[in-house]
Design a protein around this motif. Structure first.
Motif, PDB file in Angstrom:
ATOM      1  N   GLY A   1      14.242 -29.644   2.827  1.00 10.82           N
ATOM      2  CA  GLY A   1      12.988 -30.381   2.724  1.00 10.82           C
ATOM      3  C   GLY A   1      11.800 -29.697   3.351  1.00 10.82           C
ATOM      4  O   GLY A   1      10.724 -30.293   3.454  1.00 10.82           O
ATOM      5  N   ASN A   2      11.963 -28.430   3.775  1.00 15.33           N
ATOM      6  CA  ASN A   2      10.816 -27.683   4.296  1.00 15.33           C
ATOM      7  C   ASN A   2       9.883 -27.346   3.131  1.00 15.33           C
ATOM      8  O   ASN A   2      10.335 -26.869   2.089  1.00 15.33           O
ATOM      9  CB  ASN A   2      11.275 -26.400   4.985  1.00 15.33           C
ATOM     10  CG  ASN A   2      12.141 -26.692   6.200  1.00 15.33           C
ATOM     11  OD1 ASN A   2      11.808 -27.555   7.010  1.00 15.33           O
ATOM     12  ND2 ASN A   2      13.249 -25.994   6.323  1.00 15.33           N
ATOM     13  N   ILE A   3       8.601 -27.586   3.322  1.00 14.90           N
ATOM     14  CA  ILE A   3       7.630 -27.430   2.245  1.00 14.90           C
ATOM     15  C   ILE A   3       6.567 -26.403   2.636  1.00 14.90           C
ATOM     16  O   ILE A   3       6.035 -26.445   3.743  1.00 14.90           O
ATOM     17  CB  ILE A   3       6.935 -28.773   1.924  1.00 14.90           C
ATOM     18  CG1 ILE A   3       7.967 -29.817   1.490  1.00 14.90           C
ATOM     19  CG2 ILE A   3       5.872 -28.591   0.843  1.00 14.90           C
ATOM     20  CD1 ILE A   3       7.392 -31.202   1.314  1.00 14.90           C
ATOM     21  N   THR A   4       6.291 -25.488   1.718  1.00 17.46           N
ATOM     22  CA  THR A   4       5.196 -24.534   1.885  1.00 17.46           C
ATOM     23  C   THR A   4       4.403 -24.494   0.588  1.00 17.46           C
ATOM     24  O   THR A   4       4.977 -24.617  -0.496  1.00 17.46           O
ATOM     25  CB  THR A   4       5.732 -23.116   2.179  1.00 17.46           C
ATOM     26  OG1 THR A   4       6.567 -23.173   3.329  1.00 17.46           O
ATOM     27  CG2 THR A   4       4.593 -22.149   2.456  1.00 17.46           C
ATOM     28  N   TYR A   5       3.094 -24.341   0.713  1.00 18.86           N
ATOM     29  CA  TYR A   5       2.288 -24.216  -0.496  1.00 18.86           C
ATOM     30  C   TYR A   5       1.235 -23.137  -0.301  1.00 18.86           C
ATOM     31  O   TYR A   5       0.912 -22.727   0.812  1.00 18.86           O
ATOM     32  CB  TYR A   5       1.637 -25.544  -0.881  1.00 18.86           C
ATOM     33  CG  TYR A   5       0.568 -26.025   0.057  1.00 18.86           C
ATOM     34  CD1 TYR A   5      -0.758 -25.643  -0.112  1.00 18.86           C
ATOM     35  CD2 TYR A   5       0.883 -26.860   1.125  1.00 18.86           C
ATOM     36  CE1 TYR A   5      -1.739 -26.072   0.750  1.00 18.86           C
ATOM     37  CE2 TYR A   5      -0.101 -27.292   1.999  1.00 18.86           C
ATOM     38  CZ  TYR A   5      -1.406 -26.904   1.816  1.00 18.86           C
ATOM     39  OH  TYR A   5      -2.384 -27.323   2.672  1.00 18.86           O
ATOM     40  N   CYS A   6       0.718 -22.668  -1.425  1.00 20.32           N
ATOM     41  CA  CYS A   6      -0.431 -21.768  -1.426  1.00 20.32           C
ATOM     42  C   CYS A   6      -1.345 -22.238  -2.543  1.00 20.32           C
ATOM     43  O   CYS A   6      -0.937 -23.015  -3.411  1.00 20.32           O
ATOM     44  CB  CYS A   6      -0.006 -20.307  -1.621  1.00 20.32           C
ATOM     45  SG  CYS A   6       0.709 -19.944  -3.243  1.00 20.32           S
ATOM     46  N   SER A   7      -2.580 -21.791  -2.533  1.00 19.52           N
ATOM     47  CA  SER A   7      -3.520 -22.238  -3.560  1.00 19.52           C
ATOM     48  C   SER A   7      -4.457 -21.100  -3.938  1.00 19.52           C
ATOM     49  O   SER A   7      -4.631 -20.137  -3.186  1.00 19.52           O
ATOM     50  CB  SER A   7      -4.312 -23.457  -3.085  1.00 19.52           C
ATOM     51  OG  SER A   7      -5.017 -23.154  -1.902  1.00 19.52           O
TER      52      SER A   7
ATOM     53  N   VAL B   1      20.877 -27.073  10.470  1.00 15.34           N
ATOM     54  CA  VAL B   1      19.513 -27.530  10.262  1.00 15.34           C
ATOM     55  C   VAL B   1      18.632 -26.302  10.081  1.00 15.34           C
ATOM     56  O   VAL B   1      18.604 -25.423  10.944  1.00 15.34           O
ATOM     57  CB  VAL B   1      19.006 -28.376  11.447  1.00 15.34           C
ATOM     58  CG1 VAL B   1      17.567 -28.828  11.189  1.00 15.34           C
ATOM     59  CG2 VAL B   1      19.912 -29.569  11.684  1.00 15.34           C
ATOM     60  N   ASP B   2      17.930 -26.267   8.949  1.00 16.26           N
ATOM     61  CA  ASP B   2      17.065 -25.119   8.622  1.00 16.26           C
ATOM     62  C   ASP B   2      15.634 -25.456   9.003  1.00 16.26           C
ATOM     63  O   ASP B   2      15.037 -26.372   8.450  1.00 16.26           O
ATOM     64  CB  ASP B   2      17.176 -24.815   7.122  1.00 16.26           C
ATOM     65  CG  ASP B   2      16.281 -23.659   6.701  1.00 16.26           C
ATOM     66  OD1 ASP B   2      15.786 -22.934   7.579  1.00 16.26           O
ATOM     67  OD2 ASP B   2      16.069 -23.492   5.485  1.00 16.26           O
ATOM     68  N   TYR B   3      15.087 -24.698   9.940  1.00 18.20           N
ATOM     69  CA  TYR B   3      13.688 -24.891  10.329  1.00 18.20           C
ATOM     70  C   TYR B   3      12.782 -23.784   9.787  1.00 18.20           C
ATOM     71  O   TYR B   3      11.623 -23.693  10.154  1.00 18.20           O
ATOM     72  CB  TYR B   3      13.561 -24.938  11.853  1.00 18.20           C
ATOM     73  CG  TYR B   3      14.216 -26.150  12.468  1.00 18.20           C
ATOM     74  CD1 TYR B   3      13.681 -27.423  12.272  1.00 18.20           C
ATOM     75  CD2 TYR B   3      15.368 -26.027  13.238  1.00 18.20           C
ATOM     76  CE1 TYR B   3      14.282 -28.536  12.836  1.00 18.20           C
ATOM     77  CE2 TYR B   3      15.967 -27.138  13.803  1.00 18.20           C
ATOM     78  CZ  TYR B   3      15.431 -28.395  13.608  1.00 18.20           C
ATOM     79  OH  TYR B   3      16.020 -29.494  14.149  1.00 18.20           O
ATOM     80  N   ILE B   4      13.335 -22.946   8.939  1.00 16.96           N
ATOM     81  CA  ILE B   4      12.555 -21.839   8.389  1.00 16.96           C
ATOM     82  C   ILE B   4      11.948 -22.280   7.058  1.00 16.96           C
ATOM     83  O   ILE B   4      12.665 -22.691   6.140  1.00 16.96           O
ATOM     84  CB  ILE B   4      13.425 -20.580   8.194  1.00 16.96           C
ATOM     85  CG1 ILE B   4      13.985 -20.134   9.545  1.00 16.96           C
ATOM     86  CG2 ILE B   4      12.613 -19.467   7.542  1.00 16.96           C
ATOM     87  CD1 ILE B   4      14.952 -18.978   9.462  1.00 16.96           C
ATOM     88  N   TYR B   5      10.625 -22.179   6.974  1.00 22.15           N
ATOM     89  CA  TYR B   5       9.921 -22.631   5.781  1.00 22.15           C
ATOM     90  C   TYR B   5       9.958 -21.563   4.688  1.00 22.15           C
ATOM     91  O   TYR B   5      10.016 -20.367   4.987  1.00 22.15           O
ATOM     92  CB  TYR B   5       8.465 -22.960   6.128  1.00 22.15           C
ATOM     93  CG  TYR B   5       8.319 -24.246   6.898  1.00 22.15           C
ATOM     94  CD1 TYR B   5       7.902 -25.408   6.267  1.00 22.15           C
ATOM     95  CD2 TYR B   5       8.615 -24.302   8.257  1.00 22.15           C
ATOM     96  CE1 TYR B   5       7.761 -26.594   6.963  1.00 22.15           C
ATOM     97  CE2 TYR B   5       8.493 -25.488   8.964  1.00 22.15           C
ATOM     98  CZ  TYR B   5       8.063 -26.627   8.315  1.00 22.15           C
ATOM     99  OH  TYR B   5       7.942 -27.801   9.002  1.00 22.15           O
ATOM    100  N   PRO B   6       9.920 -21.987   3.426  1.00 23.34           N
ATOM    101  CA  PRO B   6       9.831 -21.002   2.335  1.00 23.34           C
ATOM    102  C   PRO B   6       8.556 -20.166   2.457  1.00 23.34           C
ATOM    103  O   PRO B   6       7.590 -20.584   3.099  1.00 23.34           O
ATOM    104  CB  PRO B   6       9.790 -21.866   1.066  1.00 23.34           C
ATOM    105  CG  PRO B   6      10.308 -23.203   1.471  1.00 23.34           C
ATOM    106  CD  PRO B   6       9.935 -23.366   2.915  1.00 23.34           C
ATOM    107  N   VAL B   7       8.574 -19.012   1.836  1.00 21.15           N
ATOM    108  CA  VAL B   7       7.395 -18.145   1.775  1.00 21.15           C
ATOM    109  C   VAL B   7       6.902 -18.154   0.328  1.00 21.15           C
ATOM    110  O   VAL B   7       7.675 -17.863  -0.591  1.00 21.15           O
ATOM    111  CB  VAL B   7       7.726 -16.709   2.227  1.00 21.15           C
ATOM    112  CG1 VAL B   7       6.510 -15.807   2.046  1.00 21.15           C
ATOM    113  CG2 VAL B   7       8.198 -16.706   3.676  1.00 21.15           C
TER     114      VAL B   7
END
Length: 193
Positions: free
Chosen positions: A101-107, A33-39
């Motif tokens: 399914g870990n989600i990261t966003y920037c804007s 299980v991956d709990y590390i979010y993308p950068v």
């Protein structure tokens, strides 16, 4: 599977116990299980120019950004989508999703500044009197023009100093960094002598 072996997928681990020649086994399922979010790193705010008639077409900003993950990024997308035409400053969001399914966003903002359209206005039609030879020397009308950009160069046709003997259309042309705008007015000769 011996202790210390690295796993990169869900794996059944079999444990075997031996006593007096007798063996007993049990199985443990090891679930990764991956709990590390993308950068995700977005571009800086984008200052762009546009025309009110055409708007501004968003490029694919994911090509100017980065998305990394300890496992892998499955998808990396942009909202509003590339090729969307916008007519006002707009917030653009980039989203990265990894295998788990870990989600990261920037804007960042795409800030629109409308292009200045070069325009020129001529004086109204002018009636003039010819001289005794029925001729008239055209003066310099460039100073009487109104232009939207004070840095534009204004030229006149016919040139100042030209001698005409009939009513003539005078054209003023404004030029600035490849943009051209023209206007014209009628110079009418009226013999009052």
């Amino acid at each position: 599977i011996p202790p210390g072996e690295l796993l990169n997928e869900n794996t059944d681990v079999v444990i075997t116990a031996t006593y007096n020649g007798e063996q007993k086994t049990c199985t443990i399922k090891v679930i990764l299980v991956d709990y590390i979010y993308p950068v995700v790193t977005c571009p800086d705010p984008q200052n762009v120019s546009f025309t009110s008639n055409d708007g501004f077409t968003l490029p694919n900003y994911t090509l100017q950004a980065t998305a990394t993950d300890n496992c892998s990024v499955v998808s990396f997308y942009q909202e509003p989508a590339p090729q969307t035409v916008i007519e006002e400053s707009t917030l653009v969001r980039l989203t990265a999703i990894d295998d788990f399914g870990n989600i990261t966003y920037c804007s960042f903002m795409v800030i629109l500044a409308e292009d200045e359209v070069l325009e020129i206005s001529c004086p109204s039609d002018i009636s003039v009197s010819p001289d005794a030879d029925c001729e008239f020397t055209v003066p310099d009308y460039t100073e009487e023009a109104s232009v939207s950009n004070a840095e534009a160069e204004i030229t006149q046709d016919p040139l100042p100093g030209s001698v005409i003997s009939e009513s003539t259309t005078v054209t003023l042309t404004a030029t600035f960094e490849g943009e051209i705008a023209t206007c014209s007015f009628e110079l009418t000769l009226i013999d009052i002598q």
